[in-house]
Design a protein around this motif. Structure first.
Motif, PDB file in Angstrom:
ATOM      1  N   THR A 124       0.973  -1.117  -0.139  1.00 47.83           N
ATOM      2  CA  THR A 124      -0.068   0.102   0.103  1.00 47.83           C
ATOM      3  C   THR A 124       0.823   1.250  -0.225  1.00 47.83           C
ATOM      4  OG1 THR A 124       0.053   0.035   2.452  1.00 47.83           O
ATOM      5  CG2 THR A 124      -1.942  -1.107   1.414  1.00 47.83           C
ATOM      6  N   TYR A 125       0.400   2.339  -0.523  1.00 49.87           N
ATOM      7  CA  TYR A 125       1.053   3.537  -0.470  1.00 49.87           C
ATOM      8  C   TYR A 125       0.023   4.752  -0.641  1.00 49.87           C
ATOM      9  CZ  TYR A 125       0.544   3.226  -5.648  1.00 49.87           C
ATOM     10  OH  TYR A 125      -0.005   2.771  -7.022  1.00 49.87           O
ATOM     11  N   PRO A 126       0.613   5.892  -0.334  1.00 52.31           N
ATOM     12  CA  PRO A 126      -0.095   7.024   0.069  1.00 52.31           C
ATOM     13  C   PRO A 126      -1.398   7.170  -0.861  1.00 52.31           C
ATOM     14  CG  PRO A 126       2.041   7.670   0.443  1.00 52.31           C
ATOM     15  CD  PRO A 126       2.083   6.389  -0.145  1.00 52.31           C
ATOM     16  N   ASN A 127      -2.343   7.838  -0.878  1.00 53.12           N
ATOM     17  CA  ASN A 127      -3.757   8.009  -1.570  1.00 53.12           C
ATOM     18  C   ASN A 127      -4.329   6.891  -1.876  1.00 53.12           C
ATOM     19  OD1 ASN A 127      -2.793  10.728  -2.189  1.00 53.12           O
ATOM     20  ND2 ASN A 127      -1.374  10.118  -3.782  1.00 53.12           N
ATOM     21  N   ASP A 128      -4.213   6.047  -0.881  1.00 53.60           N
ATOM     22  CA  ASP A 128      -5.124   4.691  -0.926  1.00 53.60           C
ATOM     23  C   ASP A 128      -4.950   3.835  -2.203  1.00 53.60           C
ATOM     24  OD1 ASP A 128      -6.148   5.366   1.568  1.00 53.60           O
ATOM     25  OD2 ASP A 128      -7.947   6.553   0.737  1.00 53.60           O
ATOM     26  N   GLN A 129      -3.685   3.714  -2.567  1.00 52.54           N
ATOM     27  CA  GLN A 129      -3.323   2.928  -3.587  1.00 52.54           C
ATOM     28  C   GLN A 129      -2.485   1.725  -3.310  1.00 52.54           C
ATOM     29  OE1 GLN A 129      -4.303   3.952  -6.998  1.00 52.54           O
ATOM     30  NE2 GLN A 129      -5.335   5.262  -5.734  1.00 52.54           N
ATOM     31  N   TYR A 130      -2.574   0.719  -4.100  1.00 50.79           N
ATOM     32  CA  TYR A 130      -1.973  -0.811  -3.367  1.00 50.79           C
ATOM     33  C   TYR A 130      -1.472  -1.248  -4.926  1.00 50.79           C
ATOM     34  CZ  TYR A 130      -6.535  -2.773  -4.795  1.00 50.79           C
ATOM     35  OH  TYR A 130      -7.592  -3.449  -5.658  1.00 50.79           O
ATOM     36  N   TYR A 131      -0.873  -2.125  -4.751  1.00 51.63           N
ATOM     37  CA  TYR A 131      -0.201  -3.324  -5.622  1.00 51.63           C
ATOM     38  C   TYR A 131      -0.003  -4.420  -5.210  1.00 51.63           C
ATOM     39  CZ  TYR A 131       4.559  -1.554  -4.898  1.00 51.63           C
ATOM     40  OH  TYR A 131       5.504  -1.403  -4.321  1.00 51.63           O
ATOM     41  N   SER A 132      -0.055  -5.698  -5.783  1.00 54.55           N
ATOM     42  CA  SER A 132       0.488  -6.827  -5.390  1.00 54.55           C
ATOM     43  C   SER A 132       1.649  -7.367  -6.427  1.00 54.55           C
ATOM     44  CB  SER A 132      -0.570  -7.787  -5.168  1.00 54.55           C
ATOM     45  OG  SER A 132      -0.939  -7.959  -6.851  1.00 54.55           O
ATOM     46  N   GLU A 133       2.348  -8.598  -5.610  1.00 51.88           N
ATOM     47  CA  GLU A 133       3.468  -9.110  -6.401  1.00 51.88           C
ATOM     48  C   GLU A 133       3.562 -10.432  -5.938  1.00 51.88           C
ATOM     49  OE1 GLU A 133       8.051  -8.277  -7.422  1.00 51.88           O
ATOM     50  OE2 GLU A 133       7.481  -8.104  -5.307  1.00 51.88           O
ATOM     51  N   SER A 134       3.825 -11.553  -6.730  1.00 53.91           N
ATOM     52  CA  SER A 134       4.092 -12.950  -6.411  1.00 53.91           C
ATOM     53  C   SER A 134       4.982 -13.340  -7.571  1.00 53.91           C
ATOM     54  CB  SER A 134       2.726 -13.456  -6.346  1.00 53.91           C
ATOM     55  OG  SER A 134       2.128 -13.726  -7.438  1.00 53.91           O
ATOM     56  N   ASP A 135       5.665 -14.740  -6.849  1.00 56.01           N
ATOM     57  CA  ASP A 135       6.588 -15.263  -7.846  1.00 56.01           C
ATOM     58  C   ASP A 135       6.687 -16.824  -7.135  1.00 56.01           C
ATOM     59  OD1 ASP A 135       8.157 -15.585  -9.897  1.00 56.01           O
ATOM     60  OD2 ASP A 135       9.150 -13.884  -9.622  1.00 56.01           O
ATOM     61  N   ASP A 136       7.080 -17.615  -7.942  1.00 54.87           N
ATOM     62  CA  ASP A 136       7.357 -19.163  -7.645  1.00 54.87           C
ATOM     63  C   ASP A 136       8.619 -19.420  -8.134  1.00 54.87           C
ATOM     64  OD1 ASP A 136       6.400 -19.420 -10.268  1.00 54.87           O
ATOM     65  OD2 ASP A 136       4.827 -20.948  -9.619  1.00 54.87           O
ATOM     66  N   ASP A 137       9.038 -20.554  -7.701  1.00 59.15           N
ATOM     67  CA  ASP A 137      10.296 -21.129  -8.289  1.00 59.15           C
ATOM     68  C   ASP A 137      11.508 -20.395  -8.419  1.00 59.15           C
ATOM     69  OD1 ASP A 137       8.822 -23.750  -8.300  1.00 59.15           O
ATOM     70  OD2 ASP A 137       8.314 -23.130 -10.619  1.00 59.15           O
ATOM     71  N   GLN A 138      11.804 -19.351  -7.355  1.00 62.15           N
ATOM     72  CA  GLN A 138      12.920 -18.443  -7.211  1.00 62.15           C
ATOM     73  C   GLN A 138      13.817 -19.267  -6.153  1.00 62.15           C
ATOM     74  OE1 GLN A 138      12.861 -15.257  -8.851  1.00 62.15           O
ATOM     75  NE2 GLN A 138      11.137 -16.631  -9.984  1.00 62.15           N
ATOM     76  N   ASN A 139      15.233 -18.676  -6.302  1.00 61.60           N
ATOM     77  CA  ASN A 139      16.133 -19.182  -5.256  1.00 61.60           C
ATOM     78  C   ASN A 139      16.322 -18.333  -3.997  1.00 61.60           C
ATOM     79  OD1 ASN A 139      17.317 -16.906  -6.031  1.00 61.60           O
ATOM     80  ND2 ASN A 139      19.373 -17.841  -6.828  1.00 61.60           N
ATOM     81  N   ARG A 140      15.241 -17.693  -3.681  1.00 64.63           N
ATOM     82  CA  ARG A 140      15.069 -16.902  -2.483  1.00 64.63           C
ATOM     83  C   ARG A 140      13.644 -16.248  -2.373  1.00 64.63           C
ATOM     84  NH1 ARG A 140      13.391 -13.316  -5.592  1.00 64.63           N
ATOM     85  NH2 ARG A 140      14.806 -12.201  -6.776  1.00 64.63           N
ATOM     86  N   MET A 141      13.184 -15.556  -1.406  1.00 64.27           N
ATOM     87  CA  MET A 141      12.086 -14.947  -1.173  1.00 64.27           C
ATOM     88  C   MET A 141      12.483 -13.367  -1.012  1.00 64.27           C
ATOM     89  SD  MET A 141       9.364 -16.572   1.595  1.00 64.27           S
ATOM     90  CE  MET A 141      10.157 -18.206   2.279  1.00 64.27           C
ATOM     91  N   GLU A 142      11.739 -12.600  -1.726  1.00 61.03           N
ATOM     92  CA  GLU A 142      11.653 -11.225  -1.833  1.00 61.03           C
ATOM     93  C   GLU A 142      10.906 -10.725  -0.536  1.00 61.03           C
ATOM     94  OE1 GLU A 142      12.061  -7.986  -4.936  1.00 61.03           O
ATOM     95  OE2 GLU A 142       9.973  -7.992  -4.164  1.00 61.03           O
TER      96      GLU A 142
END
Length: 187
Positions: free
Chosen positions: A85-103
Motif C-alpha cells: 500500500t502507498y499514499p492516496n489509498d493505492q495498492y499493488y501486489s506481487e508474487s513469484d514462484d520457483d525462485q532461489n530466495r524470497m523477496e
C-alpha cells in the motif's frame, strides 16, 4: 482456542509450557553483508525477527533464505506473494514462484531515515511435520525519494528440508545500518 463440538461452547486450551525467548540481538553502524542465525530448531519451533535495516545503495531489495548445515538453501523452490500500500489509498501486489530466495520488501533508499522496517515470523519444518519452511511478514520501506510503502507478505520454501536457520540480505551491497532482535518460540 479449542472447540468441544458443534453444540459445545469453545474453551481455552491448556498451557503446555511454550514460551517466547530473546535469542539474539544486534546493532550495527558499519557495513555487514547479512543477518543470519543457525542451529536454532533443536529448541525452538518458530522465530520472530523484528528489525530495521538500511542498504548501502539506493534501490536494493530485501531477500530471505532458509539455512541448513550453516549454508544458505538456494534451490529454486521459494514461492512468495505480497501486497503493498502507498499514499492516496493505492495498492499493488506481487508474487513469484520457483525462485532461489524470497523477496521480503522491495527497493529501499540509503539516506537518512530511509530503509526497511520488518516484523518477520518464520516456521521451519519440524521433525514430525510436513507443513513447515514458511514465513509471514509485515513491514514498511522508505525509498530513495523518502516515500513510504507498507507490505504484507508470506512465502514458502517448497522442499522437505529441515531448515536450521535463516539469512536476510540486500539484493546489492550490504546493510550500512541494522538493529534487530530475534525471538524463539519454545515447543
Amino acid at each position: 482456542l479449542k472447540s468441544g463440538g458443534a453444540s459445545a461452547a469453545p474453551t481455552w486450551g491448556t498451557d503446555t509450557g511454550g514460551e517466547v525467548v530473546k535469542i539474539q540481538e544486534g546493532q550495527q553502524t558499519t557495513d555487514i553483508a547479512t543477518i543470519s542465525s543457525d542451529s536454532l530448531t533443536t529448541t525452538y519451533t518458530a522465530f520472530n525477527l523484528i528489525c530495521t535495516m538500511k542498504p548501502t545503495y539506493d534501490g536494493a531489495h530485501l531477500y530471505f533464505r532458509w539455512r541448513a548445515s550453516s549454508a544458505d538453501l538456494d534451490v529454486a523452490t521459494y514461492d512468495y506473494g505480497q501486497m503493498y500500500t502507498y499514499p492516496n489509498d493505492q495498492y499493488y501486489s506481487e508474487s513469484d514462484d520457483d525462485q532461489n530466495r524470497m523477496e521480503l520488501i522491495q527497493n529501499a533508499g540509503s539516506g537518512t531515515r530511509e530503509g526497511w522496517r520488518l516484523n518477520l515470523w518464520m516456521y521451519p519444518l519440524g521433525s514430525s511435520g510436513t507443513l513447515g519452511n514458511w514465513c509471514t511478514w509485515a513491514g514498511a520501506r522508505l525509498d530513495e525519494n523518502n516515500k513510504i510503502r507498507t507490505v504484507q507478505g508470506s512465502g514458502i520454501y517448497d522442499a522437505d528440508t529441515q531448515c536450521t536457520g535463516f539469512s536476510i540480505y540486500p539484493s546489492s551491497g550490504n546493510f550500512s545500518e541494522s538493529d534487530y532482535t530475534l525471538y524463539g518460540v519454545k515447543a
